[in-house]
Design an enzyme around this catalytic site. Structure first.
Site, PDB file in Angstrom:
ATOM      1  N   MET A 192      33.891  35.012  52.359  1.00 42.36           N
ATOM      2  CA  MET A 192      34.696  34.174  52.446  1.00 42.36           C
ATOM      3  C   MET A 192      34.329  32.851  51.578  1.00 42.36           C
ATOM      4  O   MET A 192      33.210  32.468  51.904  1.00 42.36           O
ATOM      5  CB  MET A 192      34.810  33.698  53.854  1.00 42.36           C
ATOM      6  CG  MET A 192      35.253  35.151  54.847  1.00 42.36           C
ATOM      7  SD  MET A 192      35.515  34.237  56.541  1.00 42.36           S
ATOM      8  CE  MET A 192      37.143  33.600  56.356  1.00 42.36           C
ATOM      9  N   VAL A 202      41.987  29.868  50.270  1.00 39.67           N
ATOM     10  CA  VAL A 202      42.938  30.724  50.853  1.00 39.67           C
ATOM     11  C   VAL A 202      43.168  32.222  50.632  1.00 39.67           C
ATOM     12  O   VAL A 202      43.532  32.820  51.629  1.00 39.67           O
ATOM     13  CB  VAL A 202      44.570  29.999  50.454  1.00 39.67           C
ATOM     14  CG1 VAL A 202      44.828  30.432  48.942  1.00 39.67           C
ATOM     15  CG2 VAL A 202      45.539  30.820  51.333  1.00 39.67           C
ATOM     16  N   CYS A 236      27.986  36.896  38.669  1.00 40.24           N
ATOM     17  CA  CYS A 236      28.151  36.707  40.113  1.00 40.24           C
ATOM     18  C   CYS A 236      28.748  37.827  40.786  1.00 40.24           C
ATOM     19  O   CYS A 236      28.059  38.159  42.012  1.00 40.24           O
ATOM     20  CB  CYS A 236      29.015  35.550  40.383  1.00 40.24           C
ATOM     21  SG  CYS A 236      28.981  34.677  42.185  1.00 40.24           S
ATOM     22  N   GLY A 247      38.675  38.358  48.384  1.00 39.76           N
ATOM     23  CA  GLY A 247      40.016  37.890  48.151  1.00 39.76           C
ATOM     24  C   GLY A 247      40.516  38.194  46.668  1.00 39.76           C
ATOM     25  O   GLY A 247      41.193  37.605  46.212  1.00 39.76           O
ATOM     26  N   CYS A 295      32.092  27.277  38.794  1.00 44.05           N
ATOM     27  CA  CYS A 295      31.824  26.587  40.076  1.00 44.05           C
ATOM     28  C   CYS A 295      30.973  25.731  40.054  1.00 44.05           C
ATOM     29  O   CYS A 295      30.493  24.722  40.340  1.00 44.05           O
ATOM     30  CB  CYS A 295      31.534  27.742  41.324  1.00 44.05           C
ATOM     31  SG  CYS A 295      29.945  28.538  40.923  1.00 44.05           S
TER      32      CYS A 295
END
Length: 353
Positions: free
Chosen positions: A8, A12, A102, A126, A198
């Site tokens: 997580m 979304v 990653c 996700g 990121c």
């Protein structure tokens, strides 16, 4: 019933994936990977993933859906396997895709091992992609929504990893994902998507590399394809193949970065037409649809995440291949991934050299 570890990010997509798994009754553990602190990426404020707000969004989703949630510290692994590789690639004239590293070394290796130690049978994320099993072999397939497909950055998955991975969003469009999150009352249902790497939220890769390494990267010459000096560059790490903007030159006609010559510390510029090539070599290939390919085959090949796959002939040699495109492709770039597709399936992929 199988137990699932759901990765997580606080966004979304992973939260909606958790909703779908919860609806199916799977016991789950939610996990956020702590990859770095702000000081590690030279940011005074929390602007990217791994921020406190992202952790809280993930924690709130897990609490609302009713399963345990943890934050795992993977900062050392992330620096070694992602940031250090990113810097090394730029220093050697390549343009890397750190999201692939990653996925390869953190999400589907370190986190996969952690999931097994916690008694989980599967990892879920996700990502927008699909996994199918045919005749005992696990295949990676494009997502149903071509605008969101992420199979390109997942080409390193092994058979064992594919066998123990679930992508709940593979058949959905993004609008459907948001509706699922909204229906479950998740606070991050309308959260915007991050488009940048990121750990370089401002997009200034060269500045990040200088601050992280403490090194200075010497200026050198811009030259054209005939060797004529056109001006001075700021250091090779500032440039990538196909780049036009940010050269700091006043030229009579547009020129683009064609090559970075490490030995001479120069950047070769060319016209747009000269950026197109028909052939390339690929190494470190992970074959997915078979253990090995020995015969030449036809495929659609992507040479970067945003690239529209182009038809080519692939000549394999163990974990390497020579690729000949039907039509010349623009700005083939060392360090980027080349991923081979047949229909909607990923045949394999590797690094362009």
């Amino acid at each position: 019933m199988e137990k699932i570890l759901i990765a997580m990010s606080g966004g979304v997509d992973s939260s909606a994936a958790a909703c779908l798994l919860k609806e199916k009754g799977y016991p789950m553990i939610g996990v956020t990977m702590k990859l770095y602190d702000n000081k590690d990426i030279h940011e005074a404020e929390e602007k990217s993933c791994c921020s406190l707000s992202d952790v809280e969004d993930a924690r709130n989703a897990a609490r609302l859906l009713g399963f345990p949630y943890y934050v795992f510290n993977f900062k050392t692994d992330f620096k070694r396997q992602v940031i250090d590789r990113f810097i090394d690639a730029y220093e050697n004239g390549e343009t890397p895709n750190p999201c692939i590293d990653c996925n390869r070394y953190l999400k589907f290796e370190e986190l996969y091992l952690r999931a097994a130690s916690l008694g989980c049978d599967f990892i879920a994320t996700g990502h927008y992609a699909q996994i199918e099993e045919k005749k005992g072999r696990y295949l990676l397939k494009k997502a149903a929504d071509p605008r969101k497909d992420q199979s390109y950055v997942l080409y390193t998955l092994t058979q064992e990893q594919l066998a123990h991975t679930i992508f709940p969003l593979g058949l959905l469009e993004k609008t459907e994902t948001r509706k699922i999150a909204q229906a479950h009352g998740l606070l991050n249902a309308d959260k915007h998507e991050s488009q940048d790497i990121c750990f370089v939220p401002d997009g200034d890769y060269a500045s990040f590399i200088r601050k992280t390494t403490g090194k200075t990267y010497p200026e050198g010459d811009f030259v054209d394809t005939q060797g004529n000096v056109l001006g001075k560059h700021k250091g090779l790490i500032h440039y990538t193949i196909g780049q036009r903007r940010g050269l700091g030159l006043s030229l009579p006609a547009p020129l683009y970065v064609m090559k970075k010559d490490l030995a001479a510390n120069c950047v070769v510029l060319c016209t747009n037409e000269e950026l197109f090539q028909k052939e390339m070599n690929v190494k470190e290939i992970n074959w997915i649809s078979a253990d090995e390919f020995k015969e030449t085959f036809r495929a659609e090949v992507k040479i970067r995440y945003s690239h529209k796959a182009a038809y080519a002939t692939v000549i394999p040699d163990k974990n390497c291949a020579h690729v000949i495109f039907d039509e010349p492709q623009r700005a083939i770039t060392a360090g980027q991934a080349a991923v081979f597709y047949q229909d909607a399936y990923v045949i394999g992929g590797g690094k362009i050299v």
